[in-house]
Write a protein that holds these residues in place. Structure first.
Motif, PDB file in Angstrom:
ATOM      1  N   PRO A  60       0.828  -1.214   0.000  1.00 34.66           N
ATOM      2  CA  PRO A  60       0.000   0.000   0.000  1.00 34.66           C
ATOM      3  C   PRO A  60       0.860   1.261   0.000  1.00 34.66           C
ATOM      4  O   PRO A  60       1.983   1.269   0.502  1.00 34.66           O
ATOM      5  N   LYS A  61       0.309   2.298  -0.583  1.00 41.28           N
ATOM      6  CA  LYS A  61       1.033   3.576  -0.684  1.00 41.28           C
ATOM      7  C   LYS A  61       1.270   4.140   0.712  1.00 41.28           C
ATOM      8  O   LYS A  61       0.368   4.116   1.558  1.00 41.28           O
ATOM      9  N   ALA A  62       2.460   4.672   0.919  1.00 41.73           N
ATOM     10  CA  ALA A  62       2.804   5.274   2.209  1.00 41.73           C
ATOM     11  C   ALA A  62       2.255   6.689   2.261  1.00 41.73           C
ATOM     12  O   ALA A  62       2.339   7.442   1.287  1.00 41.73           O
ATOM     13  N   LYS A  63       1.700   7.051   3.412  1.00 40.39           N
ATOM     14  CA  LYS A  63       1.168   8.407   3.576  1.00 40.39           C
ATOM     15  C   LYS A  63       2.224   9.254   4.272  1.00 40.39           C
ATOM     16  O   LYS A  63       2.729   8.869   5.334  1.00 40.39           O
ATOM     17  N   PRO A  64       2.585  10.396   3.681  1.00 40.33           N
ATOM     18  CA  PRO A  64       3.595  11.241   4.319  1.00 40.33           C
ATOM     19  C   PRO A  64       3.054  11.869   5.599  1.00 40.33           C
ATOM     20  O   PRO A  64       1.857  12.132   5.727  1.00 40.33           O
TER      21      PRO A  64
END
Length: 150
Positions: A60-64
Motif C-alpha cells: 500500500p502507498k505510504a502516507k507522508p
C-alpha cells in the motif's frame, strides 16, 4: 608391483568419493538457495500490476507525515516552560580567567594592604609634625614682626 597398483586404486576410489561428496554438497547448496528464493516474497512498491495474483503482492502507498504537526512539535520543544523563577546572575556569569590567581593572592594582599595603611598614616603624621613646626615658625615670625612694628 601389485602393492603399488592396489594402493593407487584405493587412492583413486578415495578421490572419487571426495569429488562425489563435493558435488552433493554443491547440489545441496543450490537447492537451499532455490528454496530461499521461493520463500522470499515479491513486493511491488512502485509497479501497479494488471494480474490479480500480483495485485495481492502490491504494497500500500505510504502516507507522508503532516509537516504542520512536525513544525508544531519542534516549536514546542524550543520554548520550554521556565523551571526556576529567580535566577542568581552572579552564579550564571562566567568567571574571569584569573579568578583562581586572585583567590590565591588574597591573603598576601591583605597583609600588604595593612602595611600600606600604616605607611600612609605614618606619612600623614610626619607631614602634620612638619606643618606644626612650620606653623609654629610662621607664628613666631609673625609675632616677631608684630613686636617690631609696635
Amino acid at each position: 608391483m601389485e602393492k603399488n597398483v592396489g594402493s593407487l586404486q584405493e587412492q583413486a576410489l578415495k578421490r572419487k568419493e571426495r569429488l562425489k561428496a563435493l558435488r552433493d554438497k554443491k547440489v545441496h547448496v543450490i537447492s537451499l538457495s532455490s528454496l530461499y528464493s521461493a520463500l522470499r516474497e515479491l513486493k511491488l512498491r512502485n509497479y501497479t500490476p494488471e494480474d490479480e495474483e500480483l495485485k495481492e503482492r502490491q504494497v500500500p502507498k505510504a502516507k507522508p507525515a503532516s509537516v504542520e504537526d512536525k513544525v508544531k512539535d519542534q516549536l514546542e520543544a524550543v520554548n520550554p516552560e521556565p523551571i526556576i523563577e529567580e535566577v542568581d546572575l552572579a552564579n550564571l556569569a562566567p568567571r574571569k580567567p584569573d579568578w583562581d590567581l586572585k583567590r590565591d593572592v588574597a591573603k598576601k594582599l591583605e597583609k600588604l594592604e595593612r602595611r600600606t595603611q600604616r605607611a600612609i598614616a605614618e606619612l600623614i603624621r610626619d607631614r602634620l609634625r612638619g606643618s606644626e613646626e612650620e606653623l609654629a615658625g610662621a607664628v613666631g615670625a609673625v609675632g616677631v614682626e608684630q613686636g617690631d612694628s609696635e
